[in-house]
Design a protein around this motif. Structure first.
Motif, PDB file in Angstrom:
ATOM      1  N   SER A  41     -12.507  22.042  23.949  1.00 47.06           N
ATOM      2  CA  SER A  41     -12.521  23.346  23.570  1.00 47.06           C
ATOM      3  C   SER A  41     -13.265  23.985  22.649  1.00 47.06           C
ATOM      4  N   GLU A  42     -13.529  25.354  22.775  1.00 43.17           N
ATOM      5  CA  GLU A  42     -14.500  26.049  21.972  1.00 43.17           C
ATOM      6  C   GLU A  42     -14.015  26.167  20.455  1.00 43.17           C
ATOM      7  N   LYS A  43     -12.761  25.582  20.167  1.00 45.22           N
ATOM      8  CA  LYS A  43     -12.085  25.644  18.810  1.00 45.22           C
ATOM      9  C   LYS A  43     -12.331  24.403  18.122  1.00 45.22           C
ATOM     10  N   SER A  44     -13.051  23.616  18.841  1.00 45.91           N
ATOM     11  CA  SER A  44     -13.382  22.153  18.210  1.00 45.91           C
ATOM     12  C   SER A  44     -14.172  22.065  16.988  1.00 45.91           C
ATOM     13  N   LYS A  45     -13.932  21.449  16.163  1.00 44.93           N
ATOM     14  CA  LYS A  45     -14.856  21.453  14.867  1.00 44.93           C
ATOM     15  C   LYS A  45     -15.007  19.828  14.264  1.00 44.93           C
ATOM     16  N   VAL A  46     -16.067  20.167  13.325  1.00 47.32           N
ATOM     17  CA  VAL A  46     -16.269  18.888  12.508  1.00 47.32           C
ATOM     18  C   VAL A  46     -15.615  19.178  11.237  1.00 47.32           C
ATOM     19  N   MET A  47     -15.022  17.980  10.676  1.00 44.40           N
ATOM     20  CA  MET A  47     -14.365  18.278   9.309  1.00 44.40           C
ATOM     21  C   MET A  47     -14.682  17.608   8.244  1.00 44.40           C
ATOM     22  N   TYR A  48     -15.657  17.809   7.307  1.00 47.30           N
ATOM     23  CA  TYR A  48     -16.048  16.795   6.328  1.00 47.30           C
ATOM     24  C   TYR A  48     -15.046  16.925   5.386  1.00 47.30           C
ATOM     25  N   VAL A  49     -14.913  15.581   4.740  1.00 44.07           N
ATOM     26  CA  VAL A  49     -13.852  15.414   3.603  1.00 44.07           C
ATOM     27  C   VAL A  49     -14.278  15.052   2.531  1.00 44.07           C
ATOM     28  N   ASN A  50     -14.603  15.596   1.361  1.00 49.15           N
ATOM     29  CA  ASN A  50     -15.179  15.433   0.358  1.00 49.15           C
ATOM     30  C   ASN A  50     -14.225  14.550  -0.595  1.00 49.15           C
ATOM     31  N   ASP A  51     -14.511  13.140  -0.831  1.00 49.56           N
ATOM     32  CA  ASP A  51     -13.884  12.341  -1.593  1.00 49.56           C
ATOM     33  C   ASP A  51     -14.100  12.202  -2.887  1.00 49.56           C
ATOM     34  N   GLY A  52     -13.983  13.552  -3.759  1.00 45.36           N
ATOM     35  CA  GLY A  52     -14.504  13.892  -5.188  1.00 45.36           C
ATOM     36  C   GLY A  52     -15.803  13.183  -5.405  1.00 45.36           C
ATOM     37  N   SER A  53     -16.860  13.666  -4.577  1.00 43.56           N
ATOM     38  CA  SER A  53     -18.279  13.256  -4.887  1.00 43.56           C
ATOM     39  C   SER A  53     -18.669  13.660  -6.085  1.00 43.56           C
ATOM     40  N   LYS A  54     -19.673  12.882  -6.674  1.00 46.83           N
ATOM     41  CA  LYS A  54     -20.161  13.468  -8.002  1.00 46.83           C
ATOM     42  C   LYS A  54     -21.546  14.263  -7.974  1.00 46.83           C
ATOM     43  N   ASP A  55     -22.102  14.301  -6.759  1.00 47.81           N
ATOM     44  CA  ASP A  55     -23.323  14.961  -6.484  1.00 47.81           C
ATOM     45  C   ASP A  55     -22.946  16.199  -5.835  1.00 47.81           C
ATOM     46  N   ASN A  56     -24.015  17.009  -5.041  1.00 47.85           N
ATOM     47  CA  ASN A  56     -23.734  18.232  -4.489  1.00 47.85           C
ATOM     48  C   ASN A  56     -23.156  18.153  -3.331  1.00 47.85           C
ATOM     49  N   THR A  57     -22.158  17.092  -2.852  1.00 47.56           N
ATOM     50  CA  THR A  57     -21.720  17.269  -1.572  1.00 47.56           C
ATOM     51  C   THR A  57     -20.883  18.496  -1.154  1.00 47.56           C
ATOM     52  N   TRP A  58     -19.955  18.589  -2.066  1.00 47.63           N
ATOM     53  CA  TRP A  58     -18.924  19.695  -1.742  1.00 47.63           C
ATOM     54  C   TRP A  58     -19.684  21.171  -1.665  1.00 47.63           C
ATOM     55  N   ASN A  59     -20.548  21.434  -2.252  1.00 47.13           N
ATOM     56  CA  ASN A  59     -21.269  22.637  -2.233  1.00 47.13           C
ATOM     57  C   ASN A  59     -22.143  22.788  -1.114  1.00 47.13           C
ATOM     58  N   LEU A  60     -22.537  21.623  -0.687  1.00 47.60           N
ATOM     59  CA  LEU A  60     -23.296  21.727   0.777  1.00 47.60           C
ATOM     60  C   LEU A  60     -22.307  21.724   1.962  1.00 47.60           C
ATOM     61  N   ILE A  61     -21.090  21.214   1.646  1.00 50.05           N
ATOM     62  CA  ILE A  61     -20.128  21.476   2.857  1.00 50.05           C
ATOM     63  C   ILE A  61     -19.719  22.816   3.003  1.00 50.05           C
ATOM     64  N   LYS A  62     -19.691  23.352   1.729  1.00 50.66           N
ATOM     65  CA  LYS A  62     -19.115  25.106   1.743  1.00 50.66           C
ATOM     66  C   LYS A  62     -20.577  25.878   2.328  1.00 50.66           C
ATOM     67  N   LYS A  63     -21.600  25.420   2.090  1.00 51.11           N
ATOM     68  CA  LYS A  63     -22.644  26.104   2.518  1.00 51.11           C
ATOM     69  C   LYS A  63     -22.803  25.835   4.116  1.00 51.11           C
TER      70      LYS A  63
END
Length: 320
Positions: A41-63
């Motif tokens: 389906s067109e509603k399909s997605k990739v979901m990243y799960v940030n496991d308390g990363s110490k680097d810029n991972t979560w900001n990058l996911i939000k971007k």
């Protein structure tokens, strides 16, 4: 033939800023191809799960989430480990998707196997395991220890898919049943075969890590293996009991031998045999107590029933 399913790909991330852009690039192309061929389906997605990363991972996911509609994410309140992060993603994704594929962020899992996994699902399978076809790229030590682990788990009676890590497809129905599993000590690759339902295997060749360092060094791998063993088998405890019976039998023989030597006037002199026996039995007792302690520790963790994860932020609407 089933309707076009909504697919969510769940990817746990811990300090993965070096690989996320390339992972996003490759998965975006893969998902668009699957949508274009009307496999998902067109509603399909990739979901990243940030496991308390110490680097810029979560900001990058939000971007990435702002730039690419196919990508979303959640972040945990603190680092909870790969298995808990994966569970958080699976339990969240099941509310939005028909099928969920879990994989690592480092691009070692071959994304080309996703299409074949979906084909297996469309043919009626609720669980599809991604299994390595070979370990030619592993070091000799890694190959021997990994294969030894799977064989040892089989010996202990654990129903574990040989050479399968956490690259798998599960249907929404499977995850709804999986939600009934309440244990705190997680070993997901051993838990899913317990659920049942129709399953199949897709073989793939594992790639080299695209960038960054492995999040599973030897120490973590050993801890993970030990958690898997003690979470699914009581054979180590039975082994202790068997060793105890064997030592008791040997001690009776030694006692009979010693009495015989005493009666014939041949008293055994020297401390070698005695000291070796004491050290051997003492060491065996300490190991046995340690194994029992591991099981008691797991009981302690289970009885507290603390949450396995806490989601602090989610980049999904109530229902996309």
């Amino acid at each position: 033939m089933k309707n076009k399913p909504i697919l969510f790909i769940v990817i746990p991330c811990y300090n993965e800023e070096e690989v996320l852009e390339e992972t996003t690039k490759q998965l975006k192309k893969n998902l668009k191809d699957l949508i274009k061929t009307k496999k998902i389906s067109e509603k399909s997605k990739v979901m990243y799960v940030n496991d308390g990363s110490k680097d810029n991972t979560w900001n990058l996911i939000k971007k990435i989430n702002k730039q690419e509609e196919l990508f979303t994410g959640i972040t945990l309140s603190r680092n909870r480990g790969h298995q808990n992060a994966l569970l958080a993603g699976l339990m969240t994704a099941k509310n939005y998707a028909d099928i969920i594929i879990s994989m690592d962020a480092d691009l070692q899992d071959d994304i080309n196997a996703i299409s074949e996994m979906i084909d297996k699902y469309l043919d009626g399978c609720d669980i599809v395991y991604g299994v390595r076809s070979a370990r030619t790229k592993d070091t000799f030590f890694k190959k021997v220890t990994a294969e030894g682990f799977y064989k040892f788990m089989k010996f202990l009676g654990v129903d574990c898919i040989y050479n399968h890590a956490d690259y798998r497809l599960t249907s929404k129905k499977v995850l709804e049943e999986f939600e009934n599993f309440k244990e705190v000590n997680l070993f997901l690759r051993g838990m899913f075969p317990l659920i049942g339902f129709k399953s199949d295997i897709v073989y793939y060749e594992r790639n080299e890590r695209f960038a960054g360092e492995s999040k599973y060094p030897l120490k973590k791998m050993l801890n993970f293996a030990w958690d898997g063993i003690t979470s699914f088998s009581v054979k180590p405890l039975r082994f202790i009991c068997s060793i105890g019976c064997l030592i008791l039998f040997v001690s009776i023989l030694i006692m009979i031998y010693s009495i015989f030597r005493k009666m014939t006037g041949n008293v055994v002199t020297g401390w070698t045999f005695l000291s070796i026996s004491i050290w051997f039995i003492g060491g065996l007792q300490m190991i046995s107590i340690g194994i029992i302690g591991e099981y008691i520790g797991k009981i302690y963790s289970e009885t507290k029933a603390r949450p396995k994860y806490i989601i602090s932020e989610i980049l999904l609407k109530e229902k996309d």
